[in-house]
Design an enzyme around this catalytic site. Structure first.
Site, PDB file in Angstrom:
ATOM      1  N   CYS A  69      -0.707 -22.233 -36.664  1.00 43.28           N
ATOM      2  CA  CYS A  69      -1.640 -21.890 -35.584  1.00 43.28           C
ATOM      3  C   CYS A  69      -2.641 -23.031 -35.431  1.00 43.28           C
ATOM      4  O   CYS A  69      -3.208 -23.501 -36.422  1.00 43.28           O
ATOM      5  CB  CYS A  69      -2.351 -20.577 -35.898  1.00 43.28           C
ATOM      6  SG  CYS A  69      -1.236 -19.155 -36.030  1.00 43.28           S
TER       7      CYS A  69
ATOM      8  N   GLU B  63      -7.246 -18.953 -52.271  1.00 40.06           N
ATOM      9  CA  GLU B  63      -8.640 -18.507 -52.210  1.00 40.06           C
ATOM     10  C   GLU B  63      -8.721 -17.029 -51.853  1.00 40.06           C
ATOM     11  O   GLU B  63      -7.917 -16.510 -51.077  1.00 40.06           O
ATOM     12  CB  GLU B  63      -9.414 -19.345 -51.194  1.00 40.06           C
ATOM     13  CG  GLU B  63      -9.614 -20.777 -51.673  1.00 40.06           C
ATOM     14  CD  GLU B  63     -10.351 -21.652 -50.671  1.00 40.06           C
ATOM     15  OE1 GLU B  63     -11.137 -22.505 -51.123  1.00 40.06           O
ATOM     16  OE2 GLU B  63     -10.141 -21.492 -49.456  1.00 40.06           O
TER      17      GLU B  63
ATOM     18  N   CYS C  96     -12.620 -16.366 -41.490  1.00 37.41           N
ATOM     19  CA  CYS C  96     -11.257 -16.362 -40.959  1.00 37.41           C
ATOM     20  C   CYS C  96     -10.830 -17.756 -40.520  1.00 37.41           C
ATOM     21  O   CYS C  96     -11.548 -18.436 -39.786  1.00 37.41           O
ATOM     22  CB  CYS C  96     -11.170 -15.414 -39.760  1.00 37.41           C
ATOM     23  SG  CYS C  96     -11.349 -13.676 -40.185  1.00 37.41           S
TER      24      CYS C  96
ATOM     25  N   LEU D  30      -4.059 -11.608 -31.789  1.00 38.06           N
ATOM     26  CA  LEU D  30      -3.609 -11.766 -30.397  1.00 38.06           C
ATOM     27  C   LEU D  30      -3.997 -13.131 -29.819  1.00 38.06           C
ATOM     28  O   LEU D  30      -3.158 -13.960 -29.517  1.00 38.06           O
ATOM     29  CB  LEU D  30      -4.180 -10.624 -29.554  1.00 38.06           C
ATOM     30  CG  LEU D  30      -3.889 -10.635 -28.062  1.00 38.06           C
ATOM     31  CD1 LEU D  30      -2.399 -10.589 -27.798  1.00 38.06           C
ATOM     32  CD2 LEU D  30      -4.575  -9.453 -27.381  1.00 38.06           C
TER      33      LEU D  30
ATOM     34  N   GLY E 197      -1.985 -17.387 -45.682  1.00 37.03           N
ATOM     35  CA  GLY E 197      -0.608 -16.964 -45.487  1.00 37.03           C
ATOM     36  C   GLY E 197      -0.451 -15.800 -44.525  1.00 37.03           C
ATOM     37  O   GLY E 197      -1.414 -15.134 -44.145  1.00 37.03           O
TER      38      GLY E 197
END
Length: 344
Positions: A113, A88, A335, A210, A155
């Site tokens: 994550c 995408e 995100c 972070l 990615g």
């Protein structure tokens, strides 16, 4: 070694013993005349057209759009790649016609994550340089202005060695001609990639994901921290700033009750003040969490009051900080929401 389509075109023309200007005609057709198929390149001889079609297929682009969703200032395109994998890409529209593109660099992601939908897919494969850049070529051919580019899609870009070939293509003045300063690369902290970027593309913007100033918690949220610990990454980032003199961005997703406490804010202040002469070149972007039902562990975004408190602590201690505005979360285009697996 994977050669880009542009290198292959040059070799094909040489093998056919055609003059070099034929390559220039192809590039002009693509980048100046927005010609999307080889058949429509009227200046080329039939023999060359046939050879190009036999080598690359009828279309200039290897990425094929299969679905599109639109919401306000965001468009999300689902692309099919030659082997059937899907990725995408997000097109963001701003005032005065400015367009920004968030592109993918891998099919899936293997870093896992905990708060990221893409990480649930696992790593399928690295995208080629052509597949990476053809996400943008598709928009260029359709009349869009490539004002700024961010590698914040699917990615981890610095885990894909083909990224650097893609950057050379994007930066090439005879092709896309994008200034390094209009490109941003987001990384979870792949130190060898950071070092290579520092030396090969020092003017590209670098953003570090972070998300926690505490080593143990960051390892829990982002397993990559066990391989590339926060303190080692920060040393690499200090060196990047020392070498480039460029501002460096720290992305900090605000997770309710997880990483948004006063203690977290104070620890982040301490982490950045320890950078010494480089502290002023670090900028923190606080990002509201974009909810997804794809991750095993469920998270929620910090509320506005908590985010303001966090921001105020950083600001009061001289840390450059802003709260980032997000677009496209309602179509899973923000995100950490990209999946690329299903029709959208």
């Amino acid at each position: 070694m994977n050669y880009s389509k542009y290198e292959t075109m040059k070799q094909l023309i040489a093998d056919m013993k055609l003059p070099d200007y034929r390559y220039e005609q192809i590039i002009k057709a693509i980048f100046s005349q927005h010609t999307s198929t080889f058949e429509k390149m009227s200046t080329l001889p039939l023999e060359l057209k046939k050879s190009l079609i036999n080598t690359f297929g009828p279309s200039v682009c290897c990425t094929v759009p299969v679905a599109c969703q639109t919401s306000g200032q965001a468009d999300k395109i689902l692309f099919s790649l030659p082997d059937g994998n899907r990725v995408e890409t997000v097109n963001l529209h701003y005032k005065k016609g400015w367009e920004s593109f968030c592109i993918s660099s891998q099919c899936g992601c293997g870093f896992g994550c905990q708060f990221c939908a893409t990480g649930t897919l696992g790593h399928k494969r690295n995208m080629t340089a052509d597949e990476i850049t053809d996400q943008l070529l598709y928009f260029h051919l359709n009349g869009h202005k490539l004002n700024s580019i961010s590698f914040m899609g699917m990615g981890e870009p610095l885990a894909n060695p083909n990224l650097f070939d893609a950057l050379n293509i994007l930066n090439d003045s005879s092709l896309f001609g994008l200034s390094q300063r209009r490109i941003t690369i987001s990384t979870i902290g792949i130190i060898p990639g950071i070092k290579r970027l520092t030396h090969e593309f020092p003017q590209i913007n670098l953003a570090y994901s972070l998300h926690s100033p505490f080593e143990n918690q960051r390892s829990e949220l982002m397993p990559v921290n066990r391989s590339f610990p926060l303190h080692e990454v920060m040393n690499a980032l200090d060196n990047h700033i020392r070498h480039t003199g460029r501002r460096l961005f720290l992305a900090y997703i605000m997770l309710n009750g997880v990483n948004d406490s006063v203690d977290h804010a104070k620890a982040l202040v301490e982490l950045l003040q320890d950078r010494g002469p480089w502290a002023h070149l670090y900028h923190v972007d606080l990002i509201p969490y974009n909810a997804t039902d794809k991750t095993p562990r469920k998270f929620a975004s910090s509320d506005k009051i908590t985010m303001k408190r966090f921001r105020d602590i950083l600001h009061a201690n001289g840390i450059s900080v802003a709260t980032r505005t997000q677009f496209g979360s309602d179509i899973s285009a923000a995100c950490g929401q990209l999946l690329g697996e299903k029709d959208v």
